[in-house]
Design a protein around this motif. Structure first.
Motif, PDB file in Angstrom:
ATOM      1  N   ALA A  37     -35.452 -33.530 -37.974  1.00  0.00           N
ATOM      2  CA  ALA A  37     -36.009 -33.660 -39.318  1.00  0.00           C
ATOM      3  C   ALA A  37     -36.919 -32.484 -39.655  1.00  0.00           C
ATOM      4  CB  ALA A  37     -36.773 -34.981 -39.442  1.00  0.00           C
ATOM      5  N   LEU A  38     -37.707 -32.053 -38.682  1.00  0.00           N
ATOM      6  CA  LEU A  38     -38.593 -30.915 -38.914  1.00  0.00           C
ATOM      7  C   LEU A  38     -37.804 -29.639 -39.142  1.00  0.00           C
ATOM      8  CD1 LEU A  38     -41.360 -31.677 -36.264  1.00  0.00           C
ATOM      9  CD2 LEU A  38     -41.574 -31.827 -38.754  1.00  0.00           C
ATOM     10  N   VAL A  39     -36.714 -29.465 -38.419  1.00  0.00           N
ATOM     11  CA  VAL A  39     -35.863 -28.287 -38.617  1.00  0.00           C
ATOM     12  C   VAL A  39     -35.265 -28.294 -40.018  1.00  0.00           C
ATOM     13  CG1 VAL A  39     -33.731 -27.148 -37.883  1.00  0.00           C
ATOM     14  CG2 VAL A  39     -35.347 -27.970 -36.167  1.00  0.00           C
ATOM     15  N   ARG A  40     -34.777 -29.435 -40.463  1.00  0.00           N
ATOM     16  CA  ARG A  40     -34.176 -29.523 -41.799  1.00  0.00           C
ATOM     17  C   ARG A  40     -35.198 -29.236 -42.895  1.00  0.00           C
ATOM     18  NH1 ARG A  40     -31.835 -34.162 -39.480  1.00  0.00           N
ATOM     19  NH2 ARG A  40     -33.285 -35.507 -40.633  1.00  0.00           N
ATOM     20  N   ALA A  41     -36.439 -29.654 -42.689  1.00  0.00           N
ATOM     21  CA  ALA A  41     -37.471 -29.500 -43.716  1.00  0.00           C
ATOM     22  C   ALA A  41     -38.125 -28.123 -43.714  1.00  0.00           C
ATOM     23  CB  ALA A  41     -38.546 -30.571 -43.535  1.00  0.00           C
ATOM     24  N   GLN A  42     -37.904 -27.342 -42.666  1.00  0.00           N
ATOM     25  CA  GLN A  42     -38.655 -26.106 -42.495  1.00  0.00           C
ATOM     26  C   GLN A  42     -38.467 -25.121 -43.651  1.00  0.00           C
ATOM     27  OE1 GLN A  42     -40.988 -25.457 -40.402  1.00  0.00           O
ATOM     28  NE2 GLN A  42     -41.332 -23.348 -41.021  1.00  0.00           N
ATOM     29  N   SER A  43     -37.259 -25.026 -44.186  1.00  0.00           N
ATOM     30  CA  SER A  43     -37.006 -24.036 -45.244  1.00  0.00           C
ATOM     31  C   SER A  43     -37.798 -24.333 -46.514  1.00  0.00           C
ATOM     32  CB  SER A  43     -35.508 -23.975 -45.563  1.00  0.00           C
ATOM     33  OG  SER A  43     -35.058 -25.223 -46.071  1.00  0.00           O
ATOM     34  N   GLU A  44     -38.217 -25.582 -46.680  1.00  0.00           N
ATOM     35  CA  GLU A  44     -38.981 -25.965 -47.870  1.00  0.00           C
ATOM     36  C   GLU A  44     -40.476 -26.084 -47.590  1.00  0.00           C
ATOM     37  OE1 GLU A  44     -37.222 -29.570 -49.208  1.00  0.00           O
ATOM     38  OE2 GLU A  44     -35.222 -28.694 -49.459  1.00  0.00           O
ATOM     39  N   THR A  45     -40.880 -25.707 -46.406  1.00  0.00           N
ATOM     40  CA  THR A  45     -42.286 -25.828 -46.014  1.00  0.00           C
ATOM     41  C   THR A  45     -43.007 -24.501 -46.247  1.00  0.00           C
ATOM     42  OG1 THR A  45     -41.694 -27.438 -44.318  1.00  0.00           O
ATOM     43  CG2 THR A  45     -43.854 -26.391 -44.128  1.00  0.00           C
ATOM     44  N   GLY A  46     -44.090 -24.543 -47.014  1.00  0.00           N
ATOM     45  CA  GLY A  46     -44.832 -23.321 -47.298  1.00  0.00           C
ATOM     46  C   GLY A  46     -45.671 -22.884 -46.113  1.00  0.00           C
ATOM     47  N   HIS A  47     -45.644 -21.595 -45.817  1.00  0.00           N
ATOM     48  CA  HIS A  47     -46.446 -21.056 -44.714  1.00  0.00           C
ATOM     49  C   HIS A  47     -46.688 -19.577 -44.959  1.00  0.00           C
ATOM     50  CE1 HIS A  47     -42.843 -19.088 -43.045  1.00  0.00           C
ATOM     51  NE2 HIS A  47     -42.208 -20.217 -43.290  1.00  0.00           N
ATOM     52  N   VAL A  48     -47.648 -19.015 -44.243  1.00  0.00           N
ATOM     53  CA  VAL A  48     -47.937 -17.599 -44.416  1.00  0.00           C
ATOM     54  C   VAL A  48     -46.755 -16.775 -43.918  1.00  0.00           C
ATOM     55  CG1 VAL A  48     -50.403 -18.007 -44.153  1.00  0.00           C
ATOM     56  CG2 VAL A  48     -49.050 -17.277 -42.183  1.00  0.00           C
ATOM     57  N   LYS A  49     -46.670 -15.560 -44.424  1.00  0.00           N
ATOM     58  CA  LYS A  49     -45.574 -14.664 -44.075  1.00  0.00           C
ATOM     59  C   LYS A  49     -46.132 -13.287 -43.707  1.00  0.00           C
ATOM     60  CE  LYS A  49     -42.143 -16.984 -47.001  1.00  0.00           C
ATOM     61  NZ  LYS A  49     -42.981 -18.166 -47.227  1.00  0.00           N
ATOM     62  N   ALA A  50     -45.295 -12.471 -43.125  1.00  0.00           N
ATOM     63  CA  ALA A  50     -45.707 -11.107 -42.779  1.00  0.00           C
ATOM     64  C   ALA A  50     -46.230 -10.406 -44.023  1.00  0.00           C
ATOM     65  CB  ALA A  50     -44.532 -10.350 -42.178  1.00  0.00           C
ATOM     66  N   GLY A  51     -47.355  -9.729 -43.868  1.00  0.00           N
ATOM     67  CA  GLY A  51     -48.001  -9.044 -44.982  1.00  0.00           C
ATOM     68  C   GLY A  51     -49.152  -9.817 -45.578  1.00  0.00           C
ATOM     69  N   ASP A  52     -49.207 -11.124 -45.337  1.00  0.00           N
ATOM     70  CA  ASP A  52     -50.316 -11.926 -45.852  1.00  0.00           C
ATOM     71  C   ASP A  52     -51.605 -11.605 -45.094  1.00  0.00           C
ATOM     72  OD1 ASP A  52     -48.608 -13.148 -47.608  1.00  0.00           O
ATOM     73  OD2 ASP A  52     -48.444 -15.030 -46.489  1.00  0.00           O
ATOM     74  N   VAL A  53     -52.715 -11.733 -45.788  1.00  0.00           N
ATOM     75  CA  VAL A  53     -54.037 -11.528 -45.182  1.00  0.00           C
ATOM     76  C   VAL A  53     -54.696 -12.892 -45.008  1.00  0.00           C
ATOM     77  CG1 VAL A  53     -56.291 -10.432 -45.414  1.00  0.00           C
ATOM     78  CG2 VAL A  53     -54.242  -9.255 -46.258  1.00  0.00           C
ATOM     79  N   LEU A  54     -55.090 -13.204 -43.786  1.00  0.00           N
ATOM     80  CA  LEU A  54     -55.724 -14.484 -43.514  1.00  0.00           C
ATOM     81  C   LEU A  54     -57.200 -14.451 -43.870  1.00  0.00           C
ATOM     82  CD1 LEU A  54     -54.183 -15.401 -40.030  1.00  0.00           C
ATOM     83  CD2 LEU A  54     -53.251 -15.784 -42.325  1.00  0.00           C
ATOM     84  N   SER A  55     -57.720 -15.598 -44.254  1.00  0.00           N
ATOM     85  CA  SER A  55     -59.161 -15.704 -44.445  1.00  0.00           C
ATOM     86  C   SER A  55     -59.832 -15.788 -43.076  1.00  0.00           C
ATOM     87  CB  SER A  55     -59.490 -16.943 -45.283  1.00  0.00           C
ATOM     88  OG  SER A  55     -59.006 -18.109 -44.650  1.00  0.00           O
ATOM     89  N   PRO A  56     -61.136 -15.545 -42.988  1.00  0.00           N
ATOM     90  CA  PRO A  56     -61.819 -15.593 -41.691  1.00  0.00           C
ATOM     91  C   PRO A  56     -61.748 -16.999 -41.082  1.00  0.00           C
ATOM     92  CG  PRO A  56     -63.165 -14.466 -43.324  1.00  0.00           C
ATOM     93  CD  PRO A  56     -62.044 -15.111 -44.074  1.00  0.00           C
ATOM     94  N   HIS A  57     -61.533 -17.043 -39.786  1.00  0.00           N
ATOM     95  CA  HIS A  57     -61.516 -18.314 -39.070  1.00  0.00           C
ATOM     96  C   HIS A  57     -62.179 -18.130 -37.712  1.00  0.00           C
ATOM     97  CE1 HIS A  57     -59.008 -20.938 -41.620  1.00  0.00           C
ATOM     98  NE2 HIS A  57     -58.466 -19.808 -42.014  1.00  0.00           N
ATOM     99  N   VAL A  58     -62.692 -19.244 -37.190  1.00  0.00           N
ATOM    100  CA  VAL A  58     -63.359 -19.230 -35.895  1.00  0.00           C
ATOM    101  C   VAL A  58     -62.604 -20.144 -34.936  1.00  0.00           C
ATOM    102  CG1 VAL A  58     -65.459 -19.854 -34.640  1.00  0.00           C
ATOM    103  CG2 VAL A  58     -65.627 -18.745 -36.877  1.00  0.00           C
ATOM    104  N   LEU A  59     -62.349 -19.642 -33.736  1.00  0.00           N
ATOM    105  CA  LEU A  59     -61.766 -20.428 -32.661  1.00  0.00           C
ATOM    106  C   LEU A  59     -62.824 -20.611 -31.580  1.00  0.00           C
ATOM    107  CD1 LEU A  59     -58.355 -18.526 -32.480  1.00  0.00           C
ATOM    108  CD2 LEU A  59     -58.802 -20.717 -33.599  1.00  0.00           C
ATOM    109  N   LEU A  60     -62.649 -21.632 -30.747  1.00  0.00           N
ATOM    110  CA  LEU A  60     -63.661 -21.957 -29.745  1.00  0.00           C
ATOM    111  C   LEU A  60     -63.106 -21.846 -28.333  1.00  0.00           C
ATOM    112  CD1 LEU A  60     -65.197 -25.159 -31.380  1.00  0.00           C
ATOM    113  CD2 LEU A  60     -65.984 -22.793 -31.608  1.00  0.00           C
TER     114      LEU A  60
END
Length: 228
Positions: A37-60
């Motif tokens: 189901a996740l594979v079938r839905a992936q093409s319609e799922t919005g996500h970042v792509k190459a060239g996008d700039v991420l906002s600042p984030h913190v990992l722990l």
């Protein structure tokens, strides 16, 4: 062309074969159904792509140190490996595979490699200790970065009920009340938090092979060779 002792997919095929022998038909069918189901839905799922700039984030880190995305890319590109949770069998195949085949090449090229999951510590750190991983395992607090990337998915009712029946709690997996996890993802990030490569695996039993990552970094001729 670099060769590896075995592909990541061949390791998953061995796990699938073992599950067909040991799992109940109902459990196996439920696992496969959610992945399909996740594979079938992936093409319609919005996500970042190459060239996008991420906002600042913190990992722990496990001991509480804060690591920003800018820290990771302060000297050049970095590779982030997003995985589901420490007890995930497929993740315990993928991370050792990357430790074996990817980490040595990136270390030689001075490119940081980190694994990222939304699971809280201290349980999250168990996958690093258990597999003696040579790279940091970092927490994405409450899925903040994963959601920003658009790589999370929700458990279907079968998976949620199965987890709850075993005493599972969503908070133990991601620190939130939502039954939500990151899809396994490889992210190559450049200075300025610019995405240069992203590969999302909605089926967590089919993940990015090391040669694909090395090619994205222009390192395809530096792979670690292994005897067959």
């Amino acid at each position: 062309m670099s060769t590896f002792s075995s592909s990541l997919q061949s390791r998953y095929e061995a796990l699938e074969a073992e599950r067909r022998k040991t799992w109940s038909p109902e459990a196996l069918a439920g696992n496969v159904a959610q992945r399909d189901a996740l594979v079938r839905a992936q093409s319609e799922t919005g996500h970042v792509k190459a060239g996008d700039v991420l906002s600042p984030h913190v990992l722990l880190e496990a001991k509480g140190a804060r690591i920003t995305l800018d820290d990771l890319v302060s000297s050049g590109p970095a590779v982030l490996v997003f995985f589901r949770f420490a007890g995930c069998p497929a993740c315990n195949i993928a991370l050792p595979y990357y430790a074996e085949t990817l980490a040595p090449v990136l270390k030689a090229a001075s490119i940081p490699l980190v694994a990222v999951s939304s699971q809280p510590f201290p349980e999250l750190d168990s996958i690093r200790a258990r597999n003696d991983l040579p790279f940091p395992v970092l927490n994405d607090p409450e899925l903040t970065l994963s959601r920003h990337l658009g790589i999370t998915y929700l458990f279907d009712s079968t998976a949620r009920e199965a987890a709850i029946s075993k005493g599972g709690r969503s908070e133990a997996l991601n620190g939130t009340s939502s039954w939500e996890l990151p899809k396994p993802t490889i992210l190559v990030l450049n200075p300025g938090r610019v995405v240069s490569f992203i590969d999302i695996s909605p089926d967590w039993m089919r993940r990015t092979e090391t040669p694909t990552i090395l090619k994205a970094l222009g390192l395809e001729h530096r792979g670690v060779s292994h005897a067959a």
